[in-house]
Design an enzyme around this catalytic site. Structure first.
Site, mmCIF file in Angstrom:
data_model
loop_
_atom_site.group_PDB
_atom_site.id
_atom_site.type_symbol
_atom_site.label_atom_id
_atom_site.label_comp_id
_atom_site.label_asym_id
_atom_site.label_seq_id
_atom_site.Cartn_x
_atom_site.Cartn_y
_atom_site.Cartn_z
ATOM 1 N N GLY A 10 30.761 52.539 41.425
ATOM 2 C CA GLY A 10 29.681 51.532 40.989
ATOM 3 C C GLY A 10 29.550 50.619 42.120
ATOM 4 N N GLY A 11 28.712 49.751 42.211
ATOM 5 C CA GLY A 11 28.625 48.795 43.363
ATOM 6 C C GLY A 11 29.541 47.779 43.323
ATOM 7 C CB SER A 14 29.524 47.481 39.449
ATOM 8 O OG SER A 14 30.733 48.105 39.424
ATOM 9 C CB SER A 17 38.351 47.063 39.133
ATOM 10 O OG SER A 17 38.216 47.616 40.477
ATOM 11 C CB ALA A 35 47.082 48.748 45.373
ATOM 12 C CG HIS A 51 41.814 43.371 42.274
ATOM 13 N ND1 HIS A 51 41.614 44.428 41.530
ATOM 14 C CD2 HIS A 51 40.627 43.066 42.757
ATOM 15 C CE1 HIS A 51 40.151 45.027 41.404
ATOM 16 N NE2 HIS A 51 39.776 43.904 42.270
ATOM 17 C CG ASP A 54 41.585 38.796 37.427
ATOM 18 O OD1 ASP A 54 42.095 37.706 37.023
ATOM 19 O OD2 ASP A 54 40.702 38.964 38.128
ATOM 20 C CD GLU A 63 50.221 46.825 47.884
ATOM 21 O OE1 GLU A 63 49.175 47.339 48.222
ATOM 22 O OE2 GLU A 63 50.353 46.381 46.998
#
EC number: 2.7.1.156
Length: 170
Positions: A10-11, A14, A17, A35, A51, A54, A63
């Site tokens: 997606g853009g 968008s 995620s 990540a 992020h 959320d 990571e």
């Protein structure tokens, strides 16, 4: 391919995620978040923190800004599901660290062929705009386009997200 692969494109902003996180949660298995972002400035550090907030609890985060193949190989099991967010950040990291991008991509695909567990990949679709005016941006766009095509070919499911709305392509 042993592990199920899902690609979510997606853009920017968008909703890809959020869709991917919900998709992984609904899978029901223990969740691992790989990540790829690197916080080179305070704005990016804030984005990463947002992020993570959320996403909420219930995720193990690792990571993996450069060695995505190693992180996948070390953490994929039949008992968990991995969310990789995102492939275009990984590509930009490789390019920014002057890595051999094609070599890293080939290693990535060799790793995928032996993974036992499911993996969901998030990536930005960058091929729907104008042709960039500089060689670095064109190289990035080309690497991303080829990576997406190869991954979509082997993925069991491919989604495109626009304005938070998923469209299943495969």
């Amino acid at each position: 391919m042993q592990g199920e692969i899902t690609l979510i494109l997606g853009g920017v902003r968008s909703g890809k995620s959020k869709f991917a996180e919900t998709y992984v949660i609904e899978h029901g298995a223990p969740r691992l978040y790989l990540a790829t972002a690197e916080a080179f400035d305070s704005e990016m550090a804030d984005r990463i923190a947002r992020h993570r907030l959320d996403r909420g609890e219930g995720w193990t985060t690792i990571e993996a800004p450069l060695d995505l193949s190693g992180a996948l190989a070390a953490n994929s099991t039949v008992d968990n599901i991995i969310l990789v967010d995102c492939l275009t950040l990984w590509l930009s990291n490789l390019m920014g660290h002057n890595r051999d991008v094609e070599e890293d991509i080939d290693r990535f695909f060799k790793t995928l062929s032996g993974l036992p567990g499911p993996v969901v990949f998030v990536s930005n679709e960058v091929g729907q705009g104008i042709v960039p005016d500089n060689a670095l941006a064109r190289a990035f766009r080309d690497h991303a386009g080829r990576l997406h095509q190869r991954l979509a070919h082997i993925a069991g499911k491919v989604y495109f997200i626009t304005a938070g709305l998923p469209q299943r392509l495969k």
